[in-house]
Scaffold this active site. Structure first.
Site, PDB file in Angstrom:
ATOM      1  N   HIS A   1     -10.549  -0.039   0.817  1.00 57.92           N
ATOM      2  CA  HIS A   1     -10.508   0.968   1.894  1.00 57.92           C
ATOM      3  C   HIS A   1     -11.876   0.891   2.559  1.00 57.92           C
ATOM      4  O   HIS A   1     -12.875   1.371   2.020  1.00 57.92           O
ATOM      5  CB  HIS A   1     -10.236   2.358   1.292  1.00 57.92           C
ATOM      6  CG  HIS A   1     -10.227   3.459   2.317  1.00 57.92           C
ATOM      7  ND1 HIS A   1      -9.159   4.315   2.482  1.00 57.92           N
ATOM      8  CD2 HIS A   1     -11.144   3.846   3.235  1.00 57.92           C
ATOM      9  CE1 HIS A   1      -9.434   5.174   3.453  1.00 57.92           C
ATOM     10  NE2 HIS A   1     -10.642   4.911   3.922  1.00 57.92           N
TER      11      HIS A   1
ATOM     12  N   ASP B   1       0.728   2.210   3.835  1.00 54.16           N
ATOM     13  CA  ASP B   1      -0.161   3.295   3.390  1.00 54.16           C
ATOM     14  C   ASP B   1       0.646   4.595   3.307  1.00 54.16           C
ATOM     15  O   ASP B   1       0.231   5.631   3.833  1.00 54.16           O
ATOM     16  CB  ASP B   1      -1.399   3.452   4.288  1.00 54.16           C
ATOM     17  CG  ASP B   1      -2.395   4.447   3.687  1.00 54.16           C
ATOM     18  OD1 ASP B   1      -2.220   4.856   2.521  1.00 54.16           O
ATOM     19  OD2 ASP B   1      -3.355   4.831   4.395  1.00 54.16           O
TER      20      ASP B   1
ATOM     21  N   ASN C   1      -5.134   6.267  -6.931  1.00 55.00           N
ATOM     22  CA  ASN C   1      -5.732   7.605  -6.730  1.00 55.00           C
ATOM     23  C   ASN C   1      -4.765   8.716  -7.113  1.00 55.00           C
ATOM     24  O   ASN C   1      -4.547   9.663  -6.363  1.00 55.00           O
ATOM     25  CB  ASN C   1      -6.210   7.770  -5.279  1.00 55.00           C
ATOM     26  CG  ASN C   1      -5.090   7.641  -4.261  1.00 55.00           C
ATOM     27  OD1 ASN C   1      -4.097   6.951  -4.499  1.00 55.00           O
ATOM     28  ND2 ASN C   1      -5.226   8.307  -3.125  1.00 55.00           N
TER      29      ASN C   1
ATOM     30  N   HIS D   1      -5.458  -1.219   5.657  1.00 56.61           N
ATOM     31  CA  HIS D   1      -5.361  -0.477   6.925  1.00 56.61           C
ATOM     32  C   HIS D   1      -6.498  -0.700   7.929  1.00 56.61           C
ATOM     33  O   HIS D   1      -7.242   0.224   8.236  1.00 56.61           O
ATOM     34  CB  HIS D   1      -5.149   1.021   6.692  1.00 56.61           C
ATOM     35  CG  HIS D   1      -5.963   1.673   5.591  1.00 56.61           C
ATOM     36  ND1 HIS D   1      -7.311   1.487   5.438  1.00 56.61           N
ATOM     37  CD2 HIS D   1      -5.586   2.526   4.604  1.00 56.61           C
ATOM     38  CE1 HIS D   1      -7.727   2.202   4.408  1.00 56.61           C
ATOM     39  NE2 HIS D   1      -6.705   2.829   3.878  1.00 56.61           N
TER      40      HIS D   1
ATOM     41  N   HIS E   1       1.290   5.364  -2.081  1.00 55.96           N
ATOM     42  CA  HIS E   1       0.765   6.373  -3.011  1.00 55.96           C
ATOM     43  C   HIS E   1       1.946   7.194  -3.498  1.00 55.96           C
ATOM     44  O   HIS E   1       2.426   8.080  -2.784  1.00 55.96           O
ATOM     45  CB  HIS E   1      -0.239   7.281  -2.295  1.00 55.96           C
ATOM     46  CG  HIS E   1      -1.398   6.545  -1.673  1.00 55.96           C
ATOM     47  ND1 HIS E   1      -2.562   6.272  -2.353  1.00 55.96           N
ATOM     48  CD2 HIS E   1      -1.554   5.993  -0.441  1.00 55.96           C
ATOM     49  CE1 HIS E   1      -3.402   5.600  -1.560  1.00 55.96           C
ATOM     50  NE2 HIS E   1      -2.805   5.425  -0.392  1.00 55.96           N
ATOM     51  N   PHE E   2       2.448   6.871  -4.693  1.00 56.16           N
ATOM     52  CA  PHE E   2       3.633   7.570  -5.204  1.00 56.16           C
ATOM     53  C   PHE E   2       3.288   8.840  -5.988  1.00 56.16           C
ATOM     54  O   PHE E   2       4.177   9.523  -6.493  1.00 56.16           O
ATOM     55  CB  PHE E   2       4.506   6.618  -6.019  1.00 56.16           C
ATOM     56  CG  PHE E   2       5.269   5.619  -5.164  1.00 56.16           C
ATOM     57  CD1 PHE E   2       5.645   5.936  -3.857  1.00 56.16           C
ATOM     58  CD2 PHE E   2       5.601   4.368  -5.665  1.00 56.16           C
ATOM     59  CE1 PHE E   2       6.348   5.027  -3.067  1.00 56.16           C
ATOM     60  CE2 PHE E   2       6.312   3.452  -4.881  1.00 56.16           C
ATOM     61  CZ  PHE E   2       6.686   3.783  -3.583  1.00 56.16           C
ATOM     62  N   ARG E   3       1.989   9.169  -6.097  1.00 51.10           N
ATOM     63  CA  ARG E   3       1.561  10.468  -6.650  1.00 51.10           C
ATOM     64  C   ARG E   3       2.048  10.720  -8.070  1.00 51.10           C
ATOM     65  O   ARG E   3       2.298  11.867  -8.430  1.00 51.10           O
ATOM     66  CB  ARG E   3       2.043  11.628  -5.757  1.00 51.10           C
ATOM     67  CG  ARG E   3       1.849  11.446  -4.256  1.00 51.10           C
ATOM     68  CD  ARG E   3       0.412  11.661  -3.878  1.00 51.10           C
ATOM     69  NE  ARG E   3       0.233  11.694  -2.431  1.00 51.10           N
ATOM     70  CZ  ARG E   3      -0.785  11.076  -1.830  1.00 51.10           C
ATOM     71  NH1 ARG E   3      -1.682  10.380  -2.512  1.00 51.10           N
ATOM     72  NH2 ARG E   3      -0.932  11.180  -0.537  1.00 51.10           N
TER      73      ARG E   3
ATOM     74  N   HIS F   1       0.820  -1.223   0.000  1.00 47.61           N
ATOM     75  CA  HIS F   1       0.000   0.000   0.000  1.00 47.61           C
ATOM     76  C   HIS F   1       0.852   1.271   0.000  1.00 47.61           C
ATOM     77  O   HIS F   1       1.345   1.685   1.040  1.00 47.61           O
ATOM     78  CB  HIS F   1      -0.904  -0.022   1.242  1.00 47.61           C
ATOM     79  CG  HIS F   1      -2.036   0.960   1.198  1.00 47.61           C
ATOM     80  ND1 HIS F   1      -3.158   0.817   1.987  1.00 47.61           N
ATOM     81  CD2 HIS F   1      -2.231   2.085   0.472  1.00 47.61           C
ATOM     82  CE1 HIS F   1      -3.993   1.817   1.750  1.00 47.61           C
ATOM     83  NE2 HIS F   1      -3.441   2.612   0.837  1.00 47.61           N
TER      84      HIS F   1
ATOM     85  N   HIS G   1       2.231  14.066   1.853  1.00 46.24           N
ATOM     86  CA  HIS G   1       1.712  15.402   1.519  1.00 46.24           C
ATOM     87  C   HIS G   1       2.750  16.395   2.022  1.00 46.24           C
ATOM     88  O   HIS G   1       3.402  16.148   3.039  1.00 46.24           O
ATOM     89  CB  HIS G   1       0.387  15.679   2.243  1.00 46.24           C
ATOM     90  CG  HIS G   1      -0.725  14.758   1.840  1.00 46.24           C
ATOM     91  ND1 HIS G   1      -1.452  14.919   0.691  1.00 46.24           N
ATOM     92  CD2 HIS G   1      -1.220  13.646   2.440  1.00 46.24           C
ATOM     93  CE1 HIS G   1      -2.358  13.943   0.599  1.00 46.24           C
ATOM     94  NE2 HIS G   1      -2.237  13.160   1.656  1.00 46.24           N
TER      95      HIS G   1
HETATM   96  C1  NCD Z   1      -4.316   8.355   1.228  1.00 47.60           C
HETATM   97  C2  NCD Z   1      -3.674   9.362   0.260  1.00 47.60           C
HETATM   98  O1  NCD Z   1      -3.297  10.454   0.686  1.00 47.60           O
HETATM   99  O2  NCD Z   1      -3.552   9.022  -0.932  1.00 47.60           O
HETATM  100  N1  NCD Z   1      -4.673   9.062   2.441  1.00 47.60           N
HETATM  101  C3  NCD Z   1      -4.855   8.518   3.673  1.00 47.60           C
HETATM  102  O3  NCD Z   1      -5.284   9.253   4.559  1.00 47.60           O
HETATM  103  N2  NCD Z   1      -4.586   7.264   3.928  1.00 47.60           N
HETATM  104  C4  NCD Z   1      -5.489   7.683   0.587  1.00 47.60           C
HETATM  105  C5  NCD Z   1      -5.985   6.473   1.351  1.00 47.60           C
HETATM  106  O4  NCD Z   1      -5.294   5.424   1.391  1.00 47.60           O
HETATM  107  O5  NCD Z   1      -7.068   6.536   1.917  1.00 47.60           O
HETATM  108 ZN    ZN Z   2      -7.007   4.111   2.186  1.00 47.65          ZN
END
Ligand code: NCD
Ligand code: ZN
Length: 440
Positions: A180, A295, A96, A229, A63-65, A61, A299
């Site tokens: 999720h 996860d 996402n 998560h 998120h590499f944006r 899990h 940011h």
């Molecule tokens: C994640 C994200 O910022 O992409 N944010 C989070 O609070 N976990 C998205 C997600 O996994 O819900």
């Molecule tokens: Zn999530």
């Protein structure tokens, strides 16, 4: 026979319940061929002395944006280097992004974008928002992700009326589906803006997870279902009863709500009360939460310094996940075999990839750790451009060395590799993680 291995890694390894001196013979394809006390090979020797050699971790899990534009707090290049430095050799990248991965074309475009920029291997998950998306993604994605509630870059809720057809299409695709699991109908209607993680936990309460877990656990057993998560020990118990898989994150296992914190600790699902955190931790230590996943949701600090209700949710974690848990194993807070099962073996088996074990036929994605060399986490020293960590000041054991297919990519705790990582897809059907493991 001398010289029959391309490379031999020498160190101590966790074998059959104890630490033993081993030599690991690696062939020219980067696969482990043989493990013995003395291989008598003249191949290249990587002598790691007293260090403990472990399989690299697999993180289900992150998120590499990417794609995400120049303002994004991460990219494939930085995110996978952070993973490498944290001992993670394979990472699932979530859909996402901007734009989201909703069809085959976007998934292929993301794979092209990643090409030549990956420090470690990445598995691309697509969005399971509709049966149509799932059918389009099935031939190319490495797995699927369904958001039942709004979260970062997922603004509108998912219509629960579509849940049965989405679960059915996911089962038919043969891909695994990560959910999720927060049920928005169970969110609070209190209009007072939240100002702390304690308020956030009231706004998106534990009951929202309990309802969502119950709904998705109704899925057919043909579905390869994984719940992302989980924050409650009882969710893990319910999911195990239904024979599905789940993960817990370092932040839900180690951090609890406070009434005086900032949006740096805002995440979805929220941090929980100390009582709930301790119950989740007890399940993890007992080996009953099959998988540890980060996860990783970076940011920028300036976005996180907005008022709590305006700030985005998520915390960076891919580089610190394994080092934190190696330090917890060092101190005896959690058995090392539990960490190895949750971070290395089970997520690899769940993805159907030949990594995560030091065994013949597996790829030589390995790390070496000196348990005496611990240091405090400093967000500013992490690879992510986000530049902060919810674990600032905590002790961690960062891997000294990391190899991908037997080739060194991290040495002395520094990135020394080239971006040879690849986008990979499952090679065999996922194996449901058993919830009982041997701890001795
Ligand atoms: C994640 C994200 O910022 O992409 N944010 C989070 O609070 N976990 C998205 C997600 O996994 O819900
Ligand atoms: Zn999530």
């Amino acid at each position: 026979m001398p010289g029959d291995f391309e490379r031999v890694v020498v160190g101590r390894s966790w074998m059959r319940g104890t630490l033993q001196n081993v030599e690991i013979g690696i062939d020219q394809d980067g696969r482990i061929r043989r493990i013995a006390k003395d291989l008598r090979s003249s191949g290249d020797r990587v002598d790691l002395g007293e260090m403990v050699v472990l399989p690299a971790a697999t993180d289900l899990h992150a998120h590499f944006r990417d794609p995400g534009g120049p303002e994004a707090a991460e990219s494939f290049a930085t995110g996978t280097e952070g993973a490498a430095l944290g001992g993670v050799g394979t990472v699932v990248d979530m859909p996402n992004t901007v734009p989201p991965v909703t069809d085959r074309e976007r998934c292929e475009a993301k794979a092209s974008l990643a090409h030549g920029r990956l420090a470690v291997d990445v598995v691309l998950f697509g969005s399971a928002r509709s049966a149509r998306s799932i059918r389009s993604l099935a031939p190319v994605a490495g797995g699927l992700k369904l958001y039942l509630s709004p979260t970062t870059e997922v603004d509108d809720g998912f219509d629960p009326a579509h849940l049965p057809e989405v679960l059915e299409a996911a089962a038919a695709s043969g891909l695994s589906l990560s959910v999720h699991a927060e049920w928005p109908a169970a969110f609070s209607h209190d209009p007072t803006p939240p100002t702390s993680s304690e308020d956030w936990n009231r706004a998106r309460p534990p009951a929202a997870e309990t309802v969502a877990v119950e709904r998705v656990c109704q899925a057919s057993s043909a579905l390869r279902l994984h719940i992302a998560h989980v924050t409650l020990g009882k969710s893990a118990i319910r999911i195990a009863e239904a024979n599905f898989s789940c993960e817990a994150t370092p932040h839900h296992l180690l951090l609890a709500t406070r009434s005086d914190d900032s949006a740096l600790r805002k995440t979805n699902p929220p941090l929980r009360s100390e009582t709930d955190r301790a119950l989740l931790w007890a399940e993890f230590v007992a080996g009953r939460i099959p998988i540890l996943a980060s996860d990783h949701a970076p940011h920028h600090a300036n976005a996180k310094s907005l008022p709590f209700d305006k700030a985005p949710s998520g915390v960076p974690a891919v580089e610190t996940m394994l080092p934190l848990f190696l330090d917890l194993a060092r101190s005896g807070a959690v058995p090392l075999p539990v960490v190895i099962a949750a971070a290395m073996e089970r997520p690899a088996r769940w993805l159907g990839l030949p990594v995560g074990r030091i065994a013949p036929g597996h790829r030589a994605n390995l790390i070496a750790v000196d348990f005496r060399s611990r240091r405090k986490i400093q967000g500013a020293r992490l690879r992510s451009p986000a530049g902060w960590s919810p674990f600032e000041g905590r002790y961690a054991v960062f891997p000294h060395w990391h190899a991908r297919d037997g080739v060194t990519i991290v040495d002395g705790g520094e990135w020394v590799g080239r971006p040879t990582g690849r986008v990979v897809r499952p090679e065999y059907a996922p194996v449901a993680p058993p919830t009982r493991i041997r701890t001795a």
